[in-house]
Scaffold this active site. Structure first.
Site, PDB file in Angstrom:
ATOM      1  N   LYS A 107       0.862  -1.195   0.000  1.00  0.00           N
ATOM      2  CA  LYS A 107       0.000   0.000   0.000  1.00  0.00           C
ATOM      3  C   LYS A 107       0.890   1.233   0.000  1.00  0.00           C
ATOM      4  CE  LYS A 107      -4.223  -1.692   2.134  1.00  0.00           C
ATOM      5  NZ  LYS A 107      -3.890  -3.094   1.895  1.00  0.00           N
ATOM      6  N   ASP A 144      -1.677  -2.187  -3.969  1.00  0.00           N
ATOM      7  CA  ASP A 144      -3.089  -2.210  -3.571  1.00  0.00           C
ATOM      8  C   ASP A 144      -3.765  -0.878  -3.879  1.00  0.00           C
ATOM      9  OD1 ASP A 144      -2.968  -4.770  -2.569  1.00  0.00           O
ATOM     10  OD2 ASP A 144      -2.740  -4.159  -0.477  1.00  0.00           O
ATOM     11  N   GLN A 173     -10.449  -0.815  -8.819  1.00  0.00           N
ATOM     12  CA  GLN A 173     -11.683  -1.090  -8.064  1.00  0.00           C
ATOM     13  C   GLN A 173     -12.894  -0.820  -8.958  1.00  0.00           C
ATOM     14  OE1 GLN A 173      -9.969   1.869  -5.702  1.00  0.00           O
ATOM     15  NE2 GLN A 173     -10.240   0.799  -3.765  1.00  0.00           N
ATOM     16  N   ARG A 194      -5.119  -6.364 -11.022  1.00  0.00           N
ATOM     17  CA  ARG A 194      -5.984  -7.094 -10.085  1.00  0.00           C
ATOM     18  C   ARG A 194      -7.308  -6.333 -10.024  1.00  0.00           C
ATOM     19  NH1 ARG A 194      -3.233  -7.381  -4.548  1.00  0.00           N
ATOM     20  NH2 ARG A 194      -2.139  -9.096  -5.553  1.00  0.00           N
ATOM     21  N   LYS A 197     -13.879  -5.485  -6.414  1.00  0.00           N
ATOM     22  CA  LYS A 197     -15.073  -4.625  -6.392  1.00  0.00           C
ATOM     23  C   LYS A 197     -14.774  -3.297  -5.712  1.00  0.00           C
ATOM     24  CE  LYS A 197     -18.480  -8.339  -6.560  1.00  0.00           C
ATOM     25  NZ  LYS A 197     -19.632  -8.975  -5.915  1.00  0.00           N
ATOM     26  N   GLY A 198     -13.987  -3.322  -4.621  1.00  0.00           N
ATOM     27  CA  GLY A 198     -13.679  -2.098  -3.874  1.00  0.00           C
ATOM     28  C   GLY A 198     -14.234  -2.184  -2.465  1.00  0.00           C
ATOM     29  N   ALA A 199     -13.421  -1.775  -1.473  1.00  0.00           N
ATOM     30  CA  ALA A 199     -13.777  -2.030  -0.074  1.00  0.00           C
ATOM     31  C   ALA A 199     -13.869  -0.775   0.794  1.00  0.00           C
ATOM     32  CB  ALA A 199     -12.748  -2.983   0.530  1.00  0.00           C
ATOM     33  N   HIS A 237     -14.577 -13.330  -4.534  1.00  0.00           N
ATOM     34  CA  HIS A 237     -15.086 -14.604  -4.003  1.00  0.00           C
ATOM     35  C   HIS A 237     -16.466 -14.892  -4.552  1.00  0.00           C
ATOM     36  CE1 HIS A 237     -12.581 -12.441  -1.042  1.00  0.00           C
ATOM     37  NE2 HIS A 237     -11.945 -13.591  -1.028  1.00  0.00           N
ATOM     38  N   ARG A 298     -12.624  -3.849   7.291  1.00  0.00           N
ATOM     39  CA  ARG A 298     -13.132  -3.935   5.915  1.00  0.00           C
ATOM     40  C   ARG A 298     -13.709  -5.327   5.628  1.00  0.00           C
ATOM     41  NH1 ARG A 298      -8.726  -0.528   5.059  1.00  0.00           N
ATOM     42  NH2 ARG A 298      -7.338  -2.153   4.332  1.00  0.00           N
ATOM     43  N   ARG A 299     -13.115  -6.368   6.232  1.00  0.00           N
ATOM     44  CA  ARG A 299     -13.673  -7.725   6.029  1.00  0.00           C
ATOM     45  C   ARG A 299     -15.044  -7.836   6.716  1.00  0.00           C
ATOM     46  NH1 ARG A 299      -9.630  -7.020   3.601  1.00  0.00           N
ATOM     47  NH2 ARG A 299     -11.260  -6.391   2.195  1.00  0.00           N
TER      48      ARG A 299
HETATM   49  P1  FDA Z   1     -18.866  -9.890  -2.367  1.00  0.00           P
HETATM   50  O1  FDA Z   1     -18.425  -9.497  -0.977  1.00  0.00           O
HETATM   51  O2  FDA Z   1     -19.487  -8.836  -3.206  1.00  0.00           O
HETATM   52  O3  FDA Z   1     -19.794 -11.131  -2.225  1.00  0.00           O
HETATM   53  C1  FDA Z   1     -20.555 -11.582  -3.317  1.00  0.00           C
HETATM   54  C2  FDA Z   1     -20.908 -13.038  -3.133  1.00  0.00           C
HETATM   55  O4  FDA Z   1     -19.695 -13.811  -3.046  1.00  0.00           O
HETATM   56  C3  FDA Z   1     -21.653 -13.359  -1.862  1.00  0.00           C
HETATM   57  O5  FDA Z   1     -23.008 -13.057  -1.975  1.00  0.00           O
HETATM   58  C4  FDA Z   1     -21.337 -14.835  -1.732  1.00  0.00           C
HETATM   59  O6  FDA Z   1     -22.097 -15.571  -2.647  1.00  0.00           O
HETATM   60  C5  FDA Z   1     -19.883 -14.904  -2.159  1.00  0.00           C
HETATM   61  N1  FDA Z   1     -19.015 -14.746  -0.981  1.00  0.00           N
HETATM   62  C6  FDA Z   1     -18.303 -13.674  -0.630  1.00  0.00           C
HETATM   63  N2  FDA Z   1     -17.635 -13.883   0.528  1.00  0.00           N
HETATM   64  C7  FDA Z   1     -17.962 -15.124   0.923  1.00  0.00           C
HETATM   65  C8  FDA Z   1     -17.631 -15.921   2.055  1.00  0.00           C
HETATM   66  N3  FDA Z   1     -16.857 -15.465   3.047  1.00  0.00           N
HETATM   67  N4  FDA Z   1     -18.132 -17.174   2.123  1.00  0.00           N
HETATM   68  C9  FDA Z   1     -18.960 -17.639   1.173  1.00  0.00           C
HETATM   69  N5  FDA Z   1     -19.326 -16.913   0.081  1.00  0.00           N
HETATM   70  C10 FDA Z   1     -18.843 -15.694  -0.043  1.00  0.00           C
HETATM   71  N6  FDA Z   1     -10.367  -3.869  -2.099  1.00  0.00           N
HETATM   72  C11 FDA Z   1      -9.840  -2.604  -2.236  1.00  0.00           C
HETATM   73  O7  FDA Z   1     -10.577  -1.623  -2.115  1.00  0.00           O
HETATM   74  N7  FDA Z   1      -8.521  -2.437  -2.518  1.00  0.00           N
HETATM   75  C12 FDA Z   1      -7.678  -3.480  -2.703  1.00  0.00           C
HETATM   76  O8  FDA Z   1      -6.477  -3.289  -2.956  1.00  0.00           O
HETATM   77  C13 FDA Z   1      -8.203  -4.801  -2.568  1.00  0.00           C
HETATM   78  N8  FDA Z   1      -7.418  -5.900  -2.752  1.00  0.00           N
HETATM   79  C14 FDA Z   1      -7.988  -7.150  -2.798  1.00  0.00           C
HETATM   80  C15 FDA Z   1      -7.212  -8.252  -3.131  1.00  0.00           C
HETATM   81  C16 FDA Z   1      -7.802  -9.495  -3.261  1.00  0.00           C
HETATM   82  C17 FDA Z   1      -6.960 -10.669  -3.665  1.00  0.00           C
HETATM   83  C18 FDA Z   1      -9.197  -9.664  -3.028  1.00  0.00           C
HETATM   84  C19 FDA Z   1      -9.865 -10.990  -3.179  1.00  0.00           C
HETATM   85  C20 FDA Z   1      -9.957  -8.580  -2.647  1.00  0.00           C
HETATM   86  C21 FDA Z   1      -9.369  -7.316  -2.516  1.00  0.00           C
HETATM   87  N9  FDA Z   1     -10.124  -6.213  -2.132  1.00  0.00           N
HETATM   88  C22 FDA Z   1      -9.575  -4.959  -2.253  1.00  0.00           C
HETATM   89  C23 FDA Z   1     -11.479  -6.401  -1.519  1.00  0.00           C
HETATM   90  C24 FDA Z   1     -12.575  -6.290  -2.560  1.00  0.00           C
HETATM   91  O9  FDA Z   1     -12.689  -4.970  -3.025  1.00  0.00           O
HETATM   92  C25 FDA Z   1     -13.938  -6.713  -1.979  1.00  0.00           C
HETATM   93  O10 FDA Z   1     -14.274  -5.856  -0.923  1.00  0.00           O
HETATM   94  C26 FDA Z   1     -13.993  -8.145  -1.483  1.00  0.00           C
HETATM   95  O11 FDA Z   1     -13.246  -9.016  -2.287  1.00  0.00           O
HETATM   96  C27 FDA Z   1     -15.445  -8.616  -1.450  1.00  0.00           C
HETATM   97  O12 FDA Z   1     -15.993  -8.642  -2.743  1.00  0.00           O
HETATM   98  P2  FDA Z   1     -16.226 -10.024  -3.556  1.00  0.00           P
HETATM   99  O13 FDA Z   1     -16.156  -9.699  -5.001  1.00  0.00           O
HETATM  100  O14 FDA Z   1     -15.208 -10.998  -3.085  1.00  0.00           O
HETATM  101  O15 FDA Z   1     -17.623 -10.559  -3.163  1.00  0.00           O
END
Ligand code: FDA
Length: 319
Positions: A107, A144, A173, A194, A197-199, A237, A298-299
């Site tokens: 970061k 990141d 993001q 990479r 979605k964005g956190a 995920h 954030r998680r």
């Molecule tokens: P989302 O949270 O939108 O979930 C959608 C669906 O996925 C759920 O309804 C479910 O079906 C499934 N799911 C998700 N989590 C689950 C769980 N624990 N168990 C079962 N099913 C689950 N953000 C940022 O702002 N800056 C960054 O630099 C990064 N870097 C980064 C690196 C990597 C490798 C990853 C994977 C993510 C990031 N992020 C990030 C975080 C990212 O922006 C985001 O907040 C999370 O990945 C959550 O979004 P998803 O697309 O994973 O699914």
């Protein structure tokens, strides 16, 4: 629950990431540390090396984040660089024959971007230092993405450092309205990108705030990256995004090894292993260190189940 979580709870939880008072209180709670262990394997380099070995043994590639952000102290920024250099040296001794299995994630605000004078210059020099050490160690580097106010400067640093280190990757993001354009630029220049979605909590002026619109934006960006000349890293995920990645990769004729899946440590581990054993390249993002608070919050804000897991642990008797 999902709508209530998205509109009412998520903004409150995300705001807590920026509160010093809440951070100090929760870092003292034993239960917080216990729950954090699900997302962060430990605070020391030895802790993360054990987690790396475990992932490599299961056929997963890794990217390692030394936790920390928003540093306003140059000693702290220098300590972060030292931590990465030490980690990279240790990683270089790991027995892996898979090409590009090792990566670090950094970061810019942990490397000094926010320092009052010359913040940008210091962060850029620190990225150069880490990239050179990573090259020696046989590892990759990805930067990141943090809140939207830092994007212009980050992408500028990436463009500059890529002249010497073309393998340097960064995160885009999908929730930011600007990101489709950024995807076009970096896909054309052949960069490792990479896509997540964005956190962070972002205003609607700069970001899509509705889940459906974020997902649609992700799918548009995914298509641009998959069609481009770079190396897409599908960081999600979400089964919809994972399925779409497979479909678009097949449609545009991308060979295995020209893109990859990425997921966070402790989240959907079964799915990570399933994809890896099916023949997809999967990288797990493993954070470590004492500065876990912002990452942890954030998680919690991402998914009701993560928050429930934490609340349930709070209600359990202390162990
Ligand atoms: P989302 O949270 O939108 O979930 C959608 C669906 O996925 C759920 O309804 C479910 O079906 C499934 N799911 C998700 N989590 C689950 C769980 N624990 N168990 C079962 N099913 C689950 N953000 C940022 O702002 N800056 C960054 O630099 C990064 N870097 C980064 C690196 C990597 C490798 C990853 C994977 C993510 C990031 N992020 C990030 C975080 C990212 O922006 C985001 O907040 C999370 O990945 C959550 O979004 P998803 O697309 O994973 O699914």
């Amino acid at each position: 629950m999902s709508r209530f979580f998205d509109t009412a709870l998520r903004p409150i939880i995300t705001a807590a990431a920026a509160s010093d008072r809440i951070r100090e209180t929760s870092q003292r709670l034993t239960v917080t540390k216990r729950v954090v262990g699900r997302f962060v394997p430990g605070e020391t380099e030895d802790d993360v090396l054990a987690a790396i070995r475990g992932s490599l043994d299961h056929g997963l590639a890794v990217t390692i984040d030394h936790l920390g952000e928003d540093t306003t102290d140059d000693t702290q920024a220098a300590a972060t660089v030292e931590a990465y250099l030490s980690l990279l040296e240790s990683m270089s001794r790991l027995p892996t024959t898979t090409p590009n299995a090792l990566e670090v994630s950094v970061k810019l605000t942990a490397l000094g971007q926010m320092l009052p004078r010359h913040g940008r210059k210091i962060a850029e020099e620190n990225v150069h230092t880490i990239c050179s050490a990573a090259q020696t160690a046989g590892a990759l580097v990805t930067i990141d993405a943090e809140d939207h106010s830092t994007v212009d400067e980050r992408l500028d640093i990436v463009r500059t450092v890529r002249r010497d280190h073309p393998d340097l990757g960064t995160v885009l993001q999908a929730y930011l309205r600007r990101t489709e354009d950024d995807c076009r630029e970096f896909a054309e220049s052949g960069a490792r990108i990479r896509l997540c979605k964005g956190a962070y909590a972002e205003p609607p002026t700069v970001a899509f705030t509705d889940r459906v619109h974020v997902d649609e934006a992700y799918l548009r960006c995914l298509r641009i990256l998959m069609k481009g000349k770079g190396y897409p890293m599908v960081a999600s995920h979400d089964p919809t995004m994972i399925g779409a990645a497979h479909e678009v990769a097949a449609e545009v004729g991308r060979a295995p090894g020209t893109w990859e899946h990425q997921m966070l440590y402790g989240i959907r581990t079964d799915e990570q292993l399933r994809l890896a054993t099916t023949g997809y390249r999967v990288r797990v993002y493993i954070p470590y260190g004492g500065e876990w608070y912002g990452y942890f919050v954030r998680r919690l804000a991402e998914k009701p189940a993560n928050l429930t897991f934490f609340l349930r642990a709070l209600a359990e008797p202390a162990r």
